[in-house]
Write a protein that holds these residues in place. Structure first.
Motif: not given
Length: 261
Positions: A32, A66, A70-73, A190, A224, A227-228
């Motif tokens: 990023e 993010s 994010g994306g359940a990384f 995930g 989720s 992540a935001s």
């Protein structure tokens, strides 16, 4: 318990896989910042318009979310690390040595559950540090959260990640297989298992609404929100801590009943 915990940490600390995993984590958390730097300094990249909504004053929580939540990384990363390292203990016979030297199947299982929590905390801290420092080096000055918001977000992320890691640990204890453990890390961490169970429960006729909707706001929903850049309601603590405790108890039960050969 303490000696067993030290043994696990020593094993992880000297593992090349652990070092490589955290290098990968740091690199991914840098993407990023690299994109922002290129947006500010490379004309052709700027014209692509790939960097959107990142500017001075953007909330750090949103950037951290993010970057590595994010994306359940983060859940998948820690779960894979736990699955690979724990399965290695079984495949190379280290479990027998640990139990003979340190004693206690309960101590072995419970200390590995604590390792899951510790790795989640460490991974979250590394993700925050790399993302924040990288963004500032790139030329963007995010808005840091208040101490209260930071602590809530940090603890909630670490707990959610820990819960997924402990569930993955349980799968490894049952199967003793690295491949299955890693697959479980991807599907459990995930959120795919939760989604599948939600779908199944939603399509069972005459099922009680309380049971049908029990997973609607569970760990995947919390991840989720985090992540935001948001902060979950207090129920998140009960869900994640409850999952960790139940998962750790099941790990102890499985470990006490199975062969380590």
């Amino acid at each position: 318990m303490l000696s067993m915990l030290k043994a696990h940490w020593h094993y992880l600390a000297k593992s090349n896989f652990t070092l490589a995993a955290f290098v990968v984590l740091a690199l991914l958390c840098s993407f990023e910042a690299i994109a922002v730097w290129m947006h500010l300094h490379v004309p052709w990249f700027t014209e692509l318009g790939m960097v959107v909504g990142i500017h001075d004053g953007v909330p750090s929580l949103a950037l951290w979310g993010s970057s590595f939540v994010g994306g359940a990384f983060a859940p998948m990363f820690v779960s894979i690390l736990v699955a690979a390292s724990t399965a290695d203990l079984f495949s190379h016979g280290y479990v027998k040595n640990l139990l003979q030297a340190k004693g206690g199947r309960v101590s072995f299982a419970f200390s590995l559950s604590l390792v899951c929590v510790a790795m989640a905390v460490l991974s979250t801290a590394v993700g925050i540090a790399v993302t924040e420092v990288g963004m500032r080096i790139a030329g963007c000055v995010p808005a840091l959260p208040s101490l209260g918001d930071f602590l809530q977000w940090f603890v909630q992320v670490a707990l959610c990640v820990s819960a997924y890691a402990v569930l993955t640990l349980l799968v490894v204890f049952v199967t003793k297989k690295q491949v299955i453990g890693i697959i479980a890390a991807l599907f459990v961490g995930g959120g795919l298992v939760e989604s599948l169970l939600q779908f199944v429960l939603a399509n069972i006729p005459s099922l009680s609404p309380a049971i049908r909707d029990c997973l609607d706001g569970y760990l995947a929903a919390d991840v989720s929100v985090l992540a935001s850049g948001g902060i979950c309601d207090p129920l998140s603590y009960a869900q994640s801590i409850g999952t960790i405790l139940v998962g750790a108890a099941l790990c102890v039960l499985v470990m006490c009943r199975r062969s380590v050969g």
